[in-house]
Motif scaffolding. Sequence first.
Motif, mmCIF file in Angstrom:
data_model
loop_
_atom_site.group_PDB
_atom_site.id
_atom_site.type_symbol
_atom_site.label_atom_id
_atom_site.label_comp_id
_atom_site.label_asym_id
_atom_site.label_seq_id
_atom_site.Cartn_x
_atom_site.Cartn_y
_atom_site.Cartn_z
ATOM 1 N N GLN A 1 22.656 19.012 18.925
ATOM 2 C CA GLN A 1 24.024 19.556 19.048
ATOM 3 C C GLN A 1 24.094 20.959 18.457
ATOM 4 N N ARG B 1 22.094 23.125 23.592
ATOM 5 C CA ARG B 1 21.557 23.168 24.951
ATOM 6 C C ARG B 1 22.506 22.494 25.953
ATOM 7 N N ASP B 2 22.474 23.010 27.185
ATOM 8 C CA ASP B 2 23.247 22.376 28.239
ATOM 9 C C ASP B 2 22.387 21.288 28.902
ATOM 10 N N GLN B 3 21.910 20.381 28.109
ATOM 11 C CA GLN B 3 21.101 19.271 28.623
ATOM 12 C C GLN B 3 21.297 18.082 27.700
#
Lengths: 301, 338
Positions: free
Chosen positions: B165, B169-171
């Motif tokens: 968190q 990251r956008d994953q």
Amino acid sequence: MDGITRLVYGIYPRSDELRVLISRTERGKAVTGDLRDRISRETEDLLSTFRGSSDIYSEPCVNWHDFFRPVAGFLTGFSLGKLQRYLQTNTFYREPVIESDLSLRDRFTEIDPPENLPAPLFGNDKEAWLTLPSPHSIFQASKNPSGIDEEKFSDSIFRAYAEIATELGRKGIVLRELFPYSDRAPDFLGALNGKFKTILVAHPESRSLPATGRNHKFHSIVASNQLLARAADSYEVPGIYALDGYNTKLEDAENISRKSEIAREILSVPRVVVTSNQHFDFLPRVIADRKLAVLKSLGAS
Amino acid sequence: MTGGLVTQEIGSFRKPEYLSTVFRKGGDDVRKLIERATLETLGVFRDSGLVNVGVGGEMFRWEMYEHLADHLEGIQFYGFVRSFDNRYFRKGSVVSKIIRKSSAHLEELQFVASHATEKIKVPITGAYTMTDWSFNEHYPDRHELALDYADVVHEEILDLKSEWQKIGRDQVLEIQIDEPAATTNPSEMDILRDTVERSIEGIQGCEFTIHVCYSTDYGILYKALADTALQGYNLEFANRDTLLPGINREQRTGYVDVKEFADRLGDRILGLGVTDVHIDDVEGSDLIKDRIEFSTRFQDIGRIRINPDCGLRTRSRETGFRKLKNMVEAGKAFTDRT
């Protein structure tokens, strides 16, 4: 100690030095002559320790990669297959593949089994018993595209074992059963008994034992008290599992002594063979050495 | 992406000799070599075209059991035990209660996340395998020991999630629980299930998969874990397959089990092992494509990812690269065809 015969058998764990030297040899960074010398020295040292720690001992087989491959090496008719997991362990063996009829190779003592170590399979101590997998175990472990039946297969193996023991002038053979017997153990496993003293170390989870009759008793069968009580005609001296070859926890000599007393009482015998439920190759070397010291502390009888 | 089919590695990759020969010495110099090897391995994965680069081949770890064990209290190492031939591993003895001392994977995740823009998947050795590969001198039974190992895995995942968190990251964080010993003792499948459940219990916002290999019976695995929250299964199949081309059962003997997977767990992701990590033969992309195609008879392609059977650490780096590259090419050829 009265009433106890101490037995050490099977593959003994390699020392770190030997393990590293083998690895270096495999990578071409050490010469095989050095490895032969090291194996010979380590074998001699261990045999010397075994002599002082047990009443019956077998070869330490430190040059054996697993328990089946050398057999597949000294007999014709086998090839080697894939790695297979040995029961519920994290140890693997190379699967023997039965291709054709089996017979002992000439000059078997000098054979370097394919992919095994460049060293003789057996040592020179005539007091050391041979330790070999039972034909039933090899059959269980093998792939059998040839379709040979187990009894015929066992006959061939026993013939080879007898030739080996005769040529090497050995006192006896410790047959290791690496898989549990189901409700009915094969009844042809006594074939070697008439020729040699034979100790059968059954797998601890076996549910039966071979019935060999009064003429060809095993010198000893190592099994649970319950099974031994039902197979009293099959052995001269019963054997008990007193050391755990699967766990590093050390046994207490007094407990072993009590356990052997109980076995003698239950089985109404004056003497029992005391040994491990598995050879020590599943343990780190230092623990194997400590367990051997526990065996030693039981004292010569 | 290779036309929609996710390609991933499983975990380990062969360490360069400059690292493997000094790894156990530890210290700052070795740490630098670990970082160098990770960057190089990420480069190998990138060049092969992998979608998910894992943690760069596990250069931070000597070996999957020992790595986690080294971060725990309660384990004593007496020495090496044989795995096969002259291959040995350090098998620990549990001599007191298992307690986590520090995170085993945090530094690795931080480093990889700061140097890779690709998808990341963190393998963590599972509680059941830790139990099965330990001597037990302390616990009254294996179930109790396994549950304490599961608590360790649970704490580890919470730390990784928290770090993820912060990284922002956008994953979704992908966690792969490695359980090579999962089906070793068929009578203990309840222990496996309980440890998996406890390891991931109550943790939201992660994708959980399990990796199992060289099982003699995947059926008991599918059955035991069917009701868990695992979203995917990364499994070995190629090792049990033939090297013959074709898409019939006779050629694709290794993939017949995919049907049972689909029947029981068809709504989960199947990480399909399509290249054998135990042989030096590099399977061609046509053969790998056949393996994928045969498997799609049973499992929806939208829920298939492709990967090697297991970590590639036993093969040379060059062979490992070629296996990955062919795998990626096969994935692309398959999706282009369809």
